[in-house]
Motif scaffolding. Structure first.
Motif, PDB file in Angstrom:
ATOM      1  N   LEU A  35     -33.189 -36.264   6.405  1.00  0.00           N
ATOM      2  CA  LEU A  35     -33.498 -34.848   6.255  1.00  0.00           C
ATOM      3  C   LEU A  35     -34.680 -34.506   7.143  1.00  0.00           C
ATOM      4  O   LEU A  35     -35.640 -35.270   7.235  1.00  0.00           O
ATOM      5  N   GLY A  36     -34.633 -33.370   7.815  1.00  0.00           N
ATOM      6  CA  GLY A  36     -35.696 -32.944   8.706  1.00  0.00           C
ATOM      7  C   GLY A  36     -36.377 -31.687   8.223  1.00  0.00           C
ATOM      8  O   GLY A  36     -35.704 -30.749   7.784  1.00  0.00           O
ATOM      9  N   HIS A  89     -52.536 -52.837   4.488  1.00  0.00           N
ATOM     10  CA  HIS A  89     -53.636 -53.802   4.376  1.00  0.00           C
ATOM     11  C   HIS A  89     -53.328 -54.897   3.368  1.00  0.00           C
ATOM     12  O   HIS A  89     -53.881 -55.976   3.438  1.00  0.00           O
ATOM     13  N   ASP A  90     -52.488 -54.569   2.372  1.00  0.00           N
ATOM     14  CA  ASP A  90     -52.177 -55.576   1.355  1.00  0.00           C
ATOM     15  C   ASP A  90     -51.051 -56.491   1.749  1.00  0.00           C
ATOM     16  O   ASP A  90     -50.576 -57.279   0.959  1.00  0.00           O
ATOM     17  N   GLY A  91     -50.601 -56.340   2.992  1.00  0.00           N
ATOM     18  CA  GLY A  91     -49.538 -57.227   3.464  1.00  0.00           C
ATOM     19  C   GLY A  91     -48.140 -56.692   3.216  1.00  0.00           C
ATOM     20  O   GLY A  91     -47.172 -57.264   3.696  1.00  0.00           O
ATOM     21  N   GLU A  92     -47.968 -55.596   2.456  1.00  0.00           N
ATOM     22  CA  GLU A  92     -46.652 -55.031   2.213  1.00  0.00           C
ATOM     23  C   GLU A  92     -46.336 -54.000   3.276  1.00  0.00           C
ATOM     24  O   GLU A  92     -47.213 -53.353   3.830  1.00  0.00           O
ATOM     25  N   SER A  93     -45.045 -53.836   3.532  1.00  0.00           N
ATOM     26  CA  SER A  93     -44.623 -52.887   4.552  1.00  0.00           C
ATOM     27  C   SER A  93     -44.819 -51.464   4.050  1.00  0.00           C
ATOM     28  O   SER A  93     -44.745 -51.186   2.853  1.00  0.00           O
ATOM     29  N   GLU A  94     -45.076 -50.555   4.974  1.00  0.00           N
ATOM     30  CA  GLU A  94     -45.243 -49.158   4.603  1.00  0.00           C
ATOM     31  C   GLU A  94     -43.888 -48.558   4.216  1.00  0.00           C
ATOM     32  O   GLU A  94     -42.890 -48.759   4.897  1.00  0.00           O
ATOM     33  N   GLY A  95     -43.878 -47.802   3.160  1.00  0.00           N
ATOM     34  CA  GLY A  95     -42.626 -47.202   2.693  1.00  0.00           C
ATOM     35  C   GLY A  95     -42.588 -45.714   2.930  1.00  0.00           C
ATOM     36  O   GLY A  95     -43.537 -45.112   3.419  1.00  0.00           O
ATOM     37  N   TYR A  96     -41.483 -45.096   2.568  1.00  0.00           N
ATOM     38  CA  TYR A  96     -41.332 -43.656   2.729  1.00  0.00           C
ATOM     39  C   TYR A  96     -42.214 -42.935   1.727  1.00  0.00           C
ATOM     40  O   TYR A  96     -42.396 -43.361   0.597  1.00  0.00           O
ATOM     41  N   ALA A  97     -42.739 -41.774   2.145  1.00  0.00           N
ATOM     42  CA  ALA A  97     -43.557 -40.998   1.232  1.00  0.00           C
ATOM     43  C   ALA A  97     -42.705 -40.332   0.162  1.00  0.00           C
ATOM     44  O   ALA A  97     -43.100 -40.251  -0.986  1.00  0.00           O
ATOM     45  N   VAL A  98     -41.534 -39.836   0.541  1.00  0.00           N
ATOM     46  CA  VAL A  98     -40.636 -39.133  -0.389  1.00  0.00           C
ATOM     47  C   VAL A  98     -39.213 -39.626  -0.155  1.00  0.00           C
ATOM     48  O   VAL A  98     -38.804 -39.834   0.990  1.00  0.00           O
ATOM     49  N   HIS A 115     -26.083 -40.353  -1.081  1.00  0.00           N
ATOM     50  CA  HIS A 115     -26.531 -41.126   0.075  1.00  0.00           C
ATOM     51  C   HIS A 115     -28.057 -41.014   0.171  1.00  0.00           C
ATOM     52  O   HIS A 115     -28.596 -39.909   0.134  1.00  0.00           O
ATOM     53  N   ALA A 116     -28.761 -42.157   0.299  1.00  0.00           N
ATOM     54  CA  ALA A 116     -30.223 -42.135   0.472  1.00  0.00           C
ATOM     55  C   ALA A 116     -30.582 -41.529   1.809  1.00  0.00           C
ATOM     56  O   ALA A 116     -30.047 -41.924   2.859  1.00  0.00           O
ATOM     57  N   ALA A 117     -31.519 -40.527   1.802  1.00  0.00           N
ATOM     58  CA  ALA A 117     -31.913 -39.818   3.032  1.00  0.00           C
ATOM     59  C   ALA A 117     -33.395 -39.506   2.962  1.00  0.00           C
ATOM     60  O   ALA A 117     -33.809 -38.609   2.216  1.00  0.00           O
ATOM     61  N   PRO A 118     -34.253 -40.205   3.678  1.00  0.00           N
ATOM     62  CA  PRO A 118     -35.689 -39.896   3.667  1.00  0.00           C
ATOM     63  C   PRO A 118     -35.984 -38.583   4.371  1.00  0.00           C
ATOM     64  O   PRO A 118     -35.238 -38.148   5.253  1.00  0.00           O
ATOM     65  N   LEU A 119     -37.086 -37.962   3.967  1.00  0.00           N
ATOM     66  CA  LEU A 119     -37.492 -36.690   4.553  1.00  0.00           C
ATOM     67  C   LEU A 119     -38.428 -36.960   5.722  1.00  0.00           C
ATOM     68  O   LEU A 119     -39.409 -37.689   5.605  1.00  0.00           O
ATOM     69  N   HIS A 120     -38.137 -36.333   6.846  1.00  0.00           N
ATOM     70  CA  HIS A 120     -38.957 -36.456   8.056  1.00  0.00           C
ATOM     71  C   HIS A 120     -39.604 -35.115   8.349  1.00  0.00           C
ATOM     72  O   HIS A 120     -38.909 -34.110   8.488  1.00  0.00           O
ATOM     73  N   THR A 121     -40.961 -35.125   8.423  1.00  0.00           N
ATOM     74  CA  THR A 121     -41.699 -33.921   8.783  1.00  0.00           C
ATOM     75  C   THR A 121     -42.021 -33.986  10.270  1.00  0.00           C
ATOM     76  O   THR A 121     -42.670 -34.921  10.731  1.00  0.00           O
ATOM     77  N   PHE A 122     -41.599 -32.974  11.004  1.00  0.00           N
ATOM     78  CA  PHE A 122     -41.707 -33.005  12.459  1.00  0.00           C
ATOM     79  C   PHE A 122     -42.953 -32.270  12.934  1.00  0.00           C
ATOM     80  O   PHE A 122     -43.333 -31.224  12.401  1.00  0.00           O
TER      81      PHE A 122
END
Length: 460
Positions: A35-36, A89-98, A115-122
């Protein structure tokens, strides 16, 4: 027509029935939907977008929790998204905000597939202005510096203009030390030099010992176990100087008044008090001549030497050339060995105007040395504990400064006891008990400890 009618009948038959939900399970190499969100400008509808990870690969179903970037560009604008927050910093990968889910309904089967769809802010950026932000700050700083330099050249003082020219000469650039191999060689040389020199740096204790050795005080033994062993008295006054002093006239004088007239300096209460203690007055004009002990004779010689030091301090002013003939007269014409020792110990040799004959002067360092040596002799005669007020009045340099001089010798300052306060009042050296309580006694303590230098910021 019959097929269309049958389809419409089936759709009407499914209305009102519960919708079945299902979660999409896509192959690992299948692209993910997204999603954009465009807060400002929007790209044309047919603008192609690319979804990728920081490594450059396309995100897959197995990496939907990992960081991803959605980007596109037109002829004038670039679009790049942000779809994650937090840190790694804790060694875990960064995840999606929403996390959002896109639902696709199949009307034939009345099912809704999620369907899983992360939100992208442009964030759009104009190509023609790309890099202008960073350049603008640099150019602004350069413009400010140039304008300030121009104003300084036109209206600045000579001192300011000289500082400005020095800054321009000392300004470094990327090519100041060469390029490529030259820079690498210089860097390696600097690192090796720093490592080699840092290994020879003195320790904090070495620095402190060196500073103590440079103090304008007599040679000392830091490991002395008794106060009398701390300072080398032969370096303060040599045996030859002491034996050159004539004690006969002082011992045979009929009274204290006559003895005081024999002193080269008569305005020291400390010297007068010690003379009274060491040479008692005769009972009558025909009384027996005092016969002090060997210990009292040695102390008497130190007192007379201190009287010469008082007279020398008055005659040889700091910064002025010392005339030997005048000094001999002001010291009461002592032996030549006494005058030569005073000039050698407490003055420095300088050349006259135009490289003339050698001259002797009392510099600021020599003045401190003279005061330090005098206080050591006072401590010696008083048994390494003395009254600060009495000697401060004789020197006329202030009680506070004399206290600092005693501290620089390793002395500890203490308030007088009740008995000492009564003696001060009885002798007239203090007007009251409260005045006597303000006085201090300096005592040389072992093991020897010098005051630490203050490292705090000086108060304005």
């Amino acid at each position: 027509m019959a097929d269309q009618s049958a389809a419409r009948k089936r759709q009407k038959g499914l209305q009102g029935q519960p919708i079945q939900l299902s979660l999409a399970h896509q192959p690992s190499n299948a692209p993910l939907p997204a999603l954009g969100l465009f807060p400002s400008t929007q790209p044309p509808a047919k603008t192609p977008f690319s979804l990728y990870t920081p490594s450059g690969d396309a995100p897959s179903a197995d990496s939907r929790g990992s960081r991803a970037v959605l980007a596109a560009e037109t002829d004038e604008i670039e679009y790049e998204s942000r779809n994650h927050v937090g840190n790694s910093h804790d060694g875990e990968s960064e995840g999606y905000a929403v996390q959002y889910m896109l639902g696709v309904r199949n009307p034939r089967t009345n099912t809704l597939t999620l369907h899983a769809a992360p939100l992208h802010t442009f964030t759009p950026s104009i190509k023609s202005l790309k890099g202008a932000t960073a350049a603008s700050s640099e150019s602004g700083a350069a413009l400010y510096t140039a304008q300030r330099a121009a104003l300084g050249s036109a209206f600045g003082t000579k001192k300011a203009q000289a500082q400005q020219r020095a800054q321009e000469r000392n300004k470094l650039s990327t090519s100041s030390f060469g390029t490529d191999a030259a820079v690498a060689g210089l860097q390696s040389h600097l690192q090796q030099t720093i490592q080699a020199q840092s290994g020879t740096l003195p320790s904090a204790q070495d620095v402190e010992d060196d500073a103590n050795a440079r103090r304008p005080i007599p040679p000392f033994d830091p490991a002395a176990e008794a106060p009398g062993d701390v300072y080398d008295l032969d370096a303060v006054v040599s045996p030859a100087e002491l034996h050159a002093l004539d004690l006969g006239a002082f011992i045979s004088a009929p009274d204290f008044k006559e003895r005081r007239l024999l002193l080269p300096y008569r305005r020291s209460d400390w010297v007068a008090t010690k003379l009274r203690q060491l040479l008692p007055a005769r009972a009558s004009a025909d009384g027996a001549v005092p016969d002090p002990s060997r210990r009292d004779r040695d102390r008497l010689r130190l007192v007379l030497h201190l009287a010469h030091l008082f007279a020398f301090r008055q005659a040889a002013r700091p910064g002025q050339v010392v005339d030997r003939a005048q000094l001999v007269d002001k010291l009461g014409r002592p032996g030549g060995v006494v005058v030569d020792a005073l000039l050698e110990r407490y003055t420095e040799a300088t050349r006259g105007p135009g490289g003339g004959d050698e001259q002797r002067k009392v510099t600021s360092t020599m003045e401190l040395k003279l005061l330090g040596y005098m206080l050591v002799l006072v401590l010696k005669v008083d048994g390494w504990t003395t009254d600060v007020n009495t000697i401060a009045d004789d020197l006329a340099i202030g009680n506070k400064r004399v206290q600092e001089l005693f501290r620089s010798l390793g002395c500890v300052l203490t308030a007088p006891s009740a008995a000492d306060r009564e003696k001060l009042v009885a002798s007239g050296r203090a007007t009251s008990a409260a005045d006597a309580a303000k006085s201090k006694k300096a005592t040389l303590k072992v093991p020897l400890q010098f005051p630490k230098e203050r490292r705090g910021r000086a108060k304005k």
